[in-house]
Design a protein around this motif. Sequence first.
Motif, mmCIF file in Angstrom:
data_model
loop_
_atom_site.group_PDB
_atom_site.id
_atom_site.type_symbol
_atom_site.label_atom_id
_atom_site.label_comp_id
_atom_site.label_asym_id
_atom_site.label_seq_id
_atom_site.Cartn_x
_atom_site.Cartn_y
_atom_site.Cartn_z
ATOM 1 N N MET A 143 0.748 -1.270 -0.159
ATOM 2 C CA MET A 143 -0.009 -0.387 -0.285
ATOM 3 C C MET A 143 0.979 1.248 -0.468
ATOM 4 O O MET A 143 1.892 1.219 1.220
ATOM 5 C CB MET A 143 -0.867 0.236 1.313
ATOM 6 N N THR A 144 0.400 2.185 -0.627
ATOM 7 C CA THR A 144 1.387 3.600 -0.564
ATOM 8 C C THR A 144 1.383 4.154 0.953
ATOM 9 O O THR A 144 2.240 4.625 0.479
ATOM 10 C CB THR A 144 0.514 4.784 -1.636
ATOM 11 N N VAL A 145 0.091 4.578 1.523
ATOM 12 C CA VAL A 145 0.642 4.311 2.573
ATOM 13 C C VAL A 145 1.330 3.253 4.185
ATOM 14 O O VAL A 145 1.656 3.567 4.766
ATOM 15 C CB VAL A 145 -0.490 4.128 3.262
ATOM 16 N N ASN A 146 2.121 2.518 3.831
ATOM 17 C CA ASN A 146 3.319 1.534 3.858
ATOM 18 C C ASN A 146 4.356 1.804 3.708
ATOM 19 O O ASN A 146 5.484 1.844 3.249
ATOM 20 C CB ASN A 146 2.554 0.211 3.943
ATOM 21 N N ALA A 147 4.714 2.871 4.366
ATOM 22 C CA ALA A 147 6.193 4.043 4.234
ATOM 23 C C ALA A 147 7.172 2.976 4.886
ATOM 24 O O ALA A 147 8.745 3.042 3.972
ATOM 25 C CB ALA A 147 5.772 4.500 4.879
ATOM 26 N N ALA A 148 7.315 2.146 5.725
ATOM 27 C CA ALA A 148 7.804 0.482 6.080
ATOM 28 C C ALA A 148 7.767 -0.250 5.032
ATOM 29 O O ALA A 148 9.453 0.044 4.633
ATOM 30 C CB ALA A 148 7.518 1.342 7.980
ATOM 31 N N SER A 149 7.738 -0.047 4.109
ATOM 32 C CA SER A 149 7.253 -1.454 3.595
ATOM 33 C C SER A 149 8.291 -0.634 1.868
ATOM 34 O O SER A 149 8.950 -1.587 1.135
ATOM 35 C CB SER A 149 6.120 -2.047 3.018
ATOM 36 N N ARG A 150 7.906 0.409 1.942
ATOM 37 C CA ARG A 150 8.384 1.111 0.818
ATOM 38 C C ARG A 150 9.558 1.739 0.954
ATOM 39 O O ARG A 150 10.722 0.987 0.077
ATOM 40 C CB ARG A 150 7.411 2.077 0.312
ATOM 41 N N ALA A 151 9.961 1.973 2.671
ATOM 42 C CA ALA A 151 11.603 1.903 2.727
ATOM 43 C C ALA A 151 12.307 0.846 2.814
ATOM 44 O O ALA A 151 13.757 1.140 2.030
ATOM 45 C CB ALA A 151 11.811 2.976 3.463
ATOM 46 N N ALA A 152 11.691 -0.043 3.265
ATOM 47 C CA ALA A 152 12.291 -1.265 3.158
ATOM 48 C C ALA A 152 12.909 -2.343 1.617
ATOM 49 O O ALA A 152 14.214 -2.102 1.274
ATOM 50 C CB ALA A 152 12.023 -2.477 4.011
ATOM 51 N N MET A 153 11.744 -2.357 0.765
ATOM 52 C CA MET A 153 12.155 -2.125 -0.526
ATOM 53 C C MET A 153 13.386 -1.604 -1.275
ATOM 54 O O MET A 153 14.415 -1.973 -1.946
ATOM 55 C CB MET A 153 10.985 -2.362 -1.523
ATOM 56 N N GLU A 154 12.949 -0.155 -0.640
ATOM 57 C CA GLU A 154 13.783 0.476 -1.439
ATOM 58 C C GLU A 154 15.931 -0.158 -1.073
ATOM 59 O O GLU A 154 16.218 1.023 -1.579
ATOM 60 C CB GLU A 154 13.567 1.867 -1.038
ATOM 61 N N SER A 155 15.607 -0.006 0.314
ATOM 62 C CA SER A 155 16.937 -0.308 0.813
ATOM 63 C C SER A 155 17.375 -1.784 -0.237
ATOM 64 O O SER A 155 18.517 -1.793 0.493
ATOM 65 C CB SER A 155 17.004 -0.174 2.423
ATOM 66 N N CYS A 156 16.531 -2.385 0.073
ATOM 67 C CA CYS A 156 17.415 -3.393 -1.004
ATOM 68 C C CYS A 156 17.325 -3.741 -2.623
ATOM 69 O O CYS A 156 18.077 -4.593 -3.284
ATOM 70 C CB CYS A 156 16.028 -4.728 -0.437
ATOM 71 N N GLY A 157 17.209 -2.213 -2.696
ATOM 72 C CA GLY A 157 17.868 -1.532 -4.445
ATOM 73 C C GLY A 157 16.205 -2.022 -5.115
ATOM 74 O O GLY A 157 16.827 -1.715 -6.573
ATOM 75 N N LEU A 158 15.006 -2.100 -4.187
ATOM 76 C CA LEU A 158 14.154 -1.719 -5.687
ATOM 77 C C LEU A 158 13.715 -0.653 -5.896
ATOM 78 O O LEU A 158 13.765 0.172 -4.950
ATOM 79 C CB LEU A 158 12.927 -3.313 -5.037
ATOM 80 N N LYS A 159 12.877 0.087 -6.947
ATOM 81 C CA LYS A 159 12.913 0.904 -7.209
ATOM 82 C C LYS A 159 11.202 0.811 -8.258
ATOM 83 O O LYS A 159 10.217 0.223 -8.583
ATOM 84 C CB LYS A 159 13.047 1.558 -8.662
ATOM 85 N N HIS A 160 10.209 2.241 -7.455
ATOM 86 C CA HIS A 160 8.974 2.493 -7.511
ATOM 87 C C HIS A 160 9.063 1.914 -9.448
ATOM 88 O O HIS A 160 9.473 2.325 -10.002
ATOM 89 C CB HIS A 160 8.620 3.131 -7.221
ATOM 90 N N ALA A 161 8.355 1.132 -9.334
ATOM 91 C CA ALA A 161 7.962 0.872 -11.305
ATOM 92 C C ALA A 161 6.609 1.180 -11.362
ATOM 93 O O ALA A 161 5.719 1.969 -12.689
ATOM 94 C CB ALA A 161 7.546 -0.578 -11.098
#
Length: 197
Positions: A143-161
């Motif tokens: 979910m867009t509002v799940n800041a922790a999940s988005r940040a954790a994915m980014e910290s693993c190198g994933l990018k917003h698609a």
Amino acid sequence: MTIKAQTSLRTTRLELVPLGPEHLDLTIQLDMDPKVMKYVAFGVPFTKDQALQVHQWLLQQATYVPGFGTWVGFAGGEFVGWWILAPRPIADNPTKFSKEEADFGFRLSPKFWRQGYAKEGGCELLRHAFQDLGVVEASGETMTVNAASRAAMESCGLKHAATFFNDYPTPPPGIEEGEMRYSITKEDWVSSVSGRQ
Ligand SMILES: CC(C)(COP(=O)(O)OP(=O)(O)OC[C@H]1O[C@@H](n2cnc3c(N)ncnc32)[C@H](O)[C@@H]1OP(=O)(O)O)[C@@H](O)C(=O)NCCC(=O)NCCS
């Protein structure tokens, strides 16, 4: 259910072992915790029956493509959470699964949040996916509002698609902001790893 070859993994702090039926109480504990479930599924804790079904689904992810599956992570013997490389059904034949694409995700116990564990386990799963299993793209959705999940994915190198909007019969709070997919290709993973060396 046939479990195909899924191997144990290690990081500096985590022992990541293939999820088994013996880990049922651990995944149920996460799925029935309101803090953990705030931005997952319906936004409320699963019932025990729902949590049992999730456990079965997590186990099944090891049965379609060799090496894929769910890993439970322990630090100093204590349960931290789970990480997943789930095989993705092929679009025009949903009974078959791609060996080259993986759905990536994690669910951790609040006691271990914000100590770098999602990143540490996630980076190791991606290494395993790209280096050992022949995966060419890994993606995760949240979910867009799940800041922790988005940040954790980014910290693993994933990018917003992509950002997308689905209709749900029982929408979780915050879903009006939509959901996001993050992804990383093997090519980008190789460049990011060589950039760090
Ligand atoms: C999402 C989740 C796995 C993150 O786990 P975590 O172990 O706290 O994450 P990490 O400590 O490895 O942090 C990774 C990055 O995310 C950032 N981060 C973690 N929580 C954050 C938050 N609440 N807000 C903003 N950034 C956050 C960290 O600062 C870190 O960034 P950095 O690498 O740039 O320093 C955890 O919060 C969780 O299990 N939540 C409930 C289940 C869930 O939402 N799963 C994902 C559903 S799709």
